[in-house]
Design a protein around this motif. Structure first.
Motif, PDB file in Angstrom:
ATOM      1  N   LEU A   1       0.850  -1.191   0.000  1.00  0.00           N
ATOM      2  CA  LEU A   1       0.000   0.000   0.000  1.00  0.00           C
ATOM      3  C   LEU A   1       0.882   1.236   0.000  1.00  0.00           C
ATOM      4  N   ASN A   2       0.260   2.396  -0.128  1.00  0.00           N
ATOM      5  CA  ASN A   2       0.994   3.641   0.072  1.00  0.00           C
ATOM      6  C   ASN A   2       0.134   4.568   0.940  1.00  0.00           C
ATOM      7  N   VAL A   3       0.747   5.074   2.002  1.00  0.00           N
ATOM      8  CA  VAL A   3      -0.003   5.883   2.964  1.00  0.00           C
ATOM      9  C   VAL A   3      -0.453   7.214   2.354  1.00  0.00           C
ATOM     10  N   ALA A   4       0.420   7.859   1.581  1.00  0.00           N
ATOM     11  CA  ALA A   4       0.029   9.151   0.987  1.00  0.00           C
ATOM     12  C   ALA A   4      -1.134   8.954   0.012  1.00  0.00           C
ATOM     13  N   ALA A   5      -1.110   7.854  -0.730  1.00  0.00           N
ATOM     14  CA  ALA A   5      -2.214   7.593  -1.656  1.00  0.00           C
ATOM     15  C   ALA A   5      -3.509   7.379  -0.879  1.00  0.00           C
ATOM     16  N   ASN A   6      -3.408   6.769   0.295  1.00  0.00           N
ATOM     17  CA  ASN A   6      -4.596   6.580   1.128  1.00  0.00           C
ATOM     18  C   ASN A   6      -5.083   7.891   1.733  1.00  0.00           C
ATOM     19  N   CYS A   7      -4.159   8.820   1.964  1.00  0.00           N
ATOM     20  CA  CYS A   7      -4.550  10.099   2.554  1.00  0.00           C
ATOM     21  C   CYS A   7      -4.991  11.106   1.495  1.00  0.00           C
ATOM     22  N   LEU A   8      -4.623  10.876   0.228  1.00  0.00           N
ATOM     23  CA  LEU A   8      -4.889  11.890  -0.800  1.00  0.00           C
ATOM     24  C   LEU A   8      -5.591  11.326  -2.035  1.00  0.00           C
ATOM     25  N   ASP A   9      -4.867  10.505  -2.795  1.00  0.00           N
ATOM     26  CA  ASP A   9      -5.332  10.115  -4.131  1.00  0.00           C
ATOM     27  C   ASP A   9      -6.740   9.538  -4.121  1.00  0.00           C
ATOM     28  N   ARG A  10      -6.983   8.668  -3.154  1.00  0.00           N
ATOM     29  CA  ARG A  10      -8.274   7.975  -3.193  1.00  0.00           C
ATOM     30  C   ARG A  10      -9.452   8.887  -2.855  1.00  0.00           C
ATOM     31  N   HIS A  11      -9.143  10.085  -2.331  1.00  0.00           N
ATOM     32  CA  HIS A  11     -10.230  11.016  -2.010  1.00  0.00           C
ATOM     33  C   HIS A  11     -10.562  11.956  -3.177  1.00  0.00           C
ATOM     34  N   LEU A  12      -9.673  12.009  -4.189  1.00  0.00           N
ATOM     35  CA  LEU A  12      -9.824  13.050  -5.213  1.00  0.00           C
ATOM     36  C   LEU A  12     -11.153  12.951  -5.963  1.00  0.00           C
ATOM     37  N   ALA A  13     -11.550  11.734  -6.288  1.00  0.00           N
ATOM     38  CA  ALA A  13     -12.758  11.576  -7.097  1.00  0.00           C
ATOM     39  C   ALA A  13     -13.990  12.073  -6.351  1.00  0.00           C
ATOM     40  N   THR A  14     -14.052  11.835  -5.056  1.00  0.00           N
ATOM     41  CA  THR A  14     -15.265  12.169  -4.310  1.00  0.00           C
ATOM     42  C   THR A  14     -15.166  13.479  -3.537  1.00  0.00           C
ATOM     43  N   ARG A  15     -13.958  13.877  -3.162  1.00  0.00           N
ATOM     44  CA  ARG A  15     -13.852  15.074  -2.327  1.00  0.00           C
ATOM     45  C   ARG A  15     -12.641  15.928  -2.689  1.00  0.00           C
ATOM     46  N   GLY A  16     -12.347  16.017  -3.958  1.00  0.00           N
ATOM     47  CA  GLY A  16     -11.188  16.800  -4.389  1.00  0.00           C
ATOM     48  C   GLY A  16     -11.271  18.263  -3.959  1.00  0.00           C
ATOM     49  N   ASP A  17     -12.474  18.808  -3.945  1.00  0.00           N
ATOM     50  CA  ASP A  17     -12.609  20.227  -3.596  1.00  0.00           C
ATOM     51  C   ASP A  17     -12.873  20.456  -2.108  1.00  0.00           C
ATOM     52  N   GLN A  18     -13.049  19.382  -1.379  1.00  0.00           N
ATOM     53  CA  GLN A  18     -13.272  19.542   0.068  1.00  0.00           C
ATOM     54  C   GLN A  18     -11.981  20.002   0.743  1.00  0.00           C
ATOM     55  N   THR A  19     -12.118  20.791   1.794  1.00  0.00           N
ATOM     56  CA  THR A  19     -10.926  21.224   2.528  1.00  0.00           C
ATOM     57  C   THR A  19     -10.328  20.048   3.285  1.00  0.00           C
TER      58      THR A  19
END
Ligand code: WTA
Length: 650
Positions: free
Chosen positions: A76-94
């Motif tokens: 796994l990758n921790v940064a991808a879990n903290c960032l990439d996977r959220h982009l589709a659903t919450r890219g504009d969320q703070t």
């Protein structure tokens, strides 16, 4: 102690929280009876894996064979879990609300923006030659780039080692050397309470003081205040220049679940700080899950943990847990009392904070200023309050509950440690009735127990040494570069058990009450410190022959630092010397280690074999010299009378 006052879970919380009592009981039972099934399911539900794991728990606390592995064949990758996977659903969320030291400065950073900043800096690190497995030291103020740097390291598989910005150049240098780090990320200066902290200058001094200054190949400097800094053109780089022109695309490195994510130095009973090593899979599963259940974090909530990223609380509960959960996390650069003591209230109102997590020392500091300390701030957004770092006394608990929470917010007293990676004992807000001063019940998978000094398990209610009987996913795996020390420190005192170093009491309801450290570690304003570190600093001063350091009860700090000093023959004991010694320790370790009280001690109480009897020194410092206990083993009992007679008043 107010064992008897109980704050039951409200019906509303029981109905709405992630776990009510029945659910907690059911999940807890499963977590310890069937850990493979429980953690396997949780790990799949909480985290995205590149390669799925098949093996879940593989741990042994047996002396000679201590081995801790979780999800070991997964990647796994921790940064991808903290960032990439959220982009589709919450890219504009703070993702991060940054609140500056200056109340007029703040910034909202969306998930997409954070992803891009991390990608650019990750590429910049690569361009500096940083590779998977390399250690990068971070010595940073509480600015967004601190989180960016952590995540950029995680993205490329570099191991970060954060050194709290309040540590001295020497303390920083030792940690850089011990970790074998060839890159330091810092800023020109930091801001705290309207003052400036000379971080780059400290880095320069730290490197100059190292045995091999050339081992630091690169220093990356964030321009934060614009203050003047010295510059080594071969070694120093401006952050903004390095990221300019870098692509935002940086593929996330595929990490094994047991590859290291970070090291964090912390104090123990002996002199040298230990670099606790935390790995990837188990840590992020546990950080995310505890953040969700303990703070009852729901989508859209604004969550604020006031810690510094230099401590473990900042790692797990400002950055990794909240971001893995797709949350909005507040990052605060300042201090609770600047510009004035209403600051916490103002920030809660400004950002409509829902969950607030701080330390008892901050609560006591505010409490002392009166019930109207938060001014007319609107605190109605608050849903839950958390406490961490030291035992919270019932008076502070009640003030927190009544004044900040208006009696309507569950208070979660969270007990845990740098070594444990995440929260271990805590009343879950929808499940566990709170008792002020008690951290109460274990989180899922945690099996606390009490043992006497011989290691016998204590059943039912009683007092003892707090141990944990079996592994949980976020426990540290080793001391960096010194696995033997890890085993020796945590698993040899009570064979086959993890020893926390804390004492605790368990009441008739099975609630745990942490009573404080039973070793030579003290907890000053929630900052953990080894008495041996302060002692070795003092004896390095030319005037000092011998020094002994203990904690004593302090109304605001929880514990203060009480020092007994025996001077070299012929040195005069003056107030100037006292001041000089305080200054010496401040420069040597950092302001957090400043002695509060220094007593001149013509002699120290020692056994005939020459061992200092700290128990006696602690009692004298606490003004409990009527309870000195057995002093018959002392080489010279008269020493004690002198110390009692000349005790420092607070
Ligand atoms: C103390 C901080 C009582 C304890 C997360 C522990 C606490 C040490 C609590 C770890 C609490 C932390 N109640 N004591 N809720 N939380 N402690 O490594 O003595 O900086 O061993 O981790 O803080 O400090 P550390």
């Amino acid at each position: 102690m107010s064992d008897h006052k109980v704050y039951p879970v409200s019906a509303e919380w029981a109905a709405s929280a992630w776990a009510d009592e029945a659910k907690y009981n059911e999940m807890y039972a499963e977590s310890v009876n069937n850990p493979d099934k429980f953690w396997g399911e949780q790990a799949r539900a909480t985290i995205d894996w590149i390669k799925p794991f098949h093996q879940v728990k593989n741990t042994s606390f047996e002396p000679g064979n201590v081995s801790i592995k979780w999800f070991e064949d997964g990647t796994l990758n921790v940064a991808a879990n903290c960032l990439d996977r959220h982009l589709a659903t919450r890219g504009d969320q703070t993702a991060i609300i940054w609140e500056g030291d200056d109340p007029s400065s703040d910034e909202h950073i969306s998930y997409r923006d954070l992803y891009e900043r991390v990608g650019k800096f990750a590429n910049a690190l690569k361009a500096q030659g940083v590779k998977k497995g390399d250690v990068a030291t971070l010595y940073m103020p509480m600015i967004p780039e601190a989180a960016v740097a952590m995540l950029a390291c995680a993205r490329i598989g570099a191991v970060h080692s954060i050194v709290f910005g309040g540590f001295s150049p020497d303390a920083l240098g030792v940690r850089v050397e011990e970790s074998g780090s060839s890159i330091i990320i810092t800023s020109d200066e930091g801001r705290r309470g309207g003052r400036r902290v000379p971080l780059k200058k400290n880095v320069d001094a730290a490197i100059a003081g190292m045995d091999n200054p050339a081992s630091v190949k690169s220093v990356v400097v964030v321009k934060c205040t614009g203050g003047d800094v010295a510059w080594d053109t071969d070694r120093d780089h401006w952050y903004h220049e390095l990221v300019a022109g870098q692509s935002v695309d940086c593929p996330a490195e595929e990490m094994g679940a047991e590859d290291p994510l970070f090291i964090l130095y912390t104090s123990g009973s002996t002199g040298k700080p230990k670099g606790l090593e935390h790995t990837t899979g188990g840590y992020i599963v546990y950080a995310a899950m505890t953040h969700k259940y303990v703070f009852d974090y729901k989508d859209g909530d604004v969550y604020w943990c006031t810690a510094d990223v230099g401590w473990v609380t900042g790692h797990s509960y400002i950055v990794y847990g909240p971001l893995a959960n797709g949350g909005t996390t507040v990052m605060f650069e300042g201090v609770p009392t600047y510009p004035d003591a209403s600051r916490f209230g103002r920030v809660i109102e400004k950002h409509k904070v829902n969950q607030f997590y701080t330390a008892p020392t901050a609560i006591r500091a505010l409490m002392q200023k009166g019930d109207d300390v938060l001014g007319d701030s609107d605190l109605s957004s608050l849903k839950l309050l958390g406490s961490v770092g030291e035992p919270i006394n019932p008076e502070a608990w009640n003030w927190y509950n009544d004044i900040m929470g208006k009696g309507e917010c569950p208070v979660v007293d969270t007990w845990w440690q740098t070594e444990t990676g995440g929260i271990m004992i805590v009343p879950l807000p929808g499940a566990t009735a709170a008792k002020p001063g008690s951290a109460s019940r274990p989180f899922f998978g945690v099996q606390p127990a009490l043992v006497d000094n011989e290691g016998n398990l204590i059943e039912g209610s009683g007092d003892g040494n707090l141990v944990i009987l079996d592994g949980w996913p976020a426990i540290a795996r080793s001391c960096w570069g010194d696995p033997a020390r890890y085993e020796e420190t945590y698993f040899s005192t009570f064979k086959g058990m993890y020893f926390t170093g804390d004492g605790a009491r368990r009441d008739d309801d099975g609630y745990y009450w942490i009573t404080g450290r039973v070793d030579d570690v003290i907890n000053v304003s929630g900052h953990r410190m080894g008495t041996a570190e302060v002692e070795s600093s003092l004896v390095a001063h030319a005037a000092v022959a011998e020094a002994a350091v203990v904690g004593y009860p302090h109304a605001i700090k929880g514990q203060g630092i009480y020092v007994y000093v025996t001077l070299q023959a012929g040195v005069e004991a003056t107030d100037e010397l006292r001041k000089a010694l305080v200054g010496h320790v401040r420069t040597d370790i950092g302001p957090i280690a400043s002695p509060d009280l220094i007593q001149w001690a013509p002699g120290l109480p020692k056994t005939r074999s020459g061992k200092i009897m700290r128990r006696i020194l602690r009692k004298i410092a606490a003004n409990e010299h009527d309870q000195l206990g057995d002093t018959s083993t002392l080489a010279d009992p008269a020493v004690v009378d002198d110390l009692v007679a000349n005790r420092m008043n607070r």
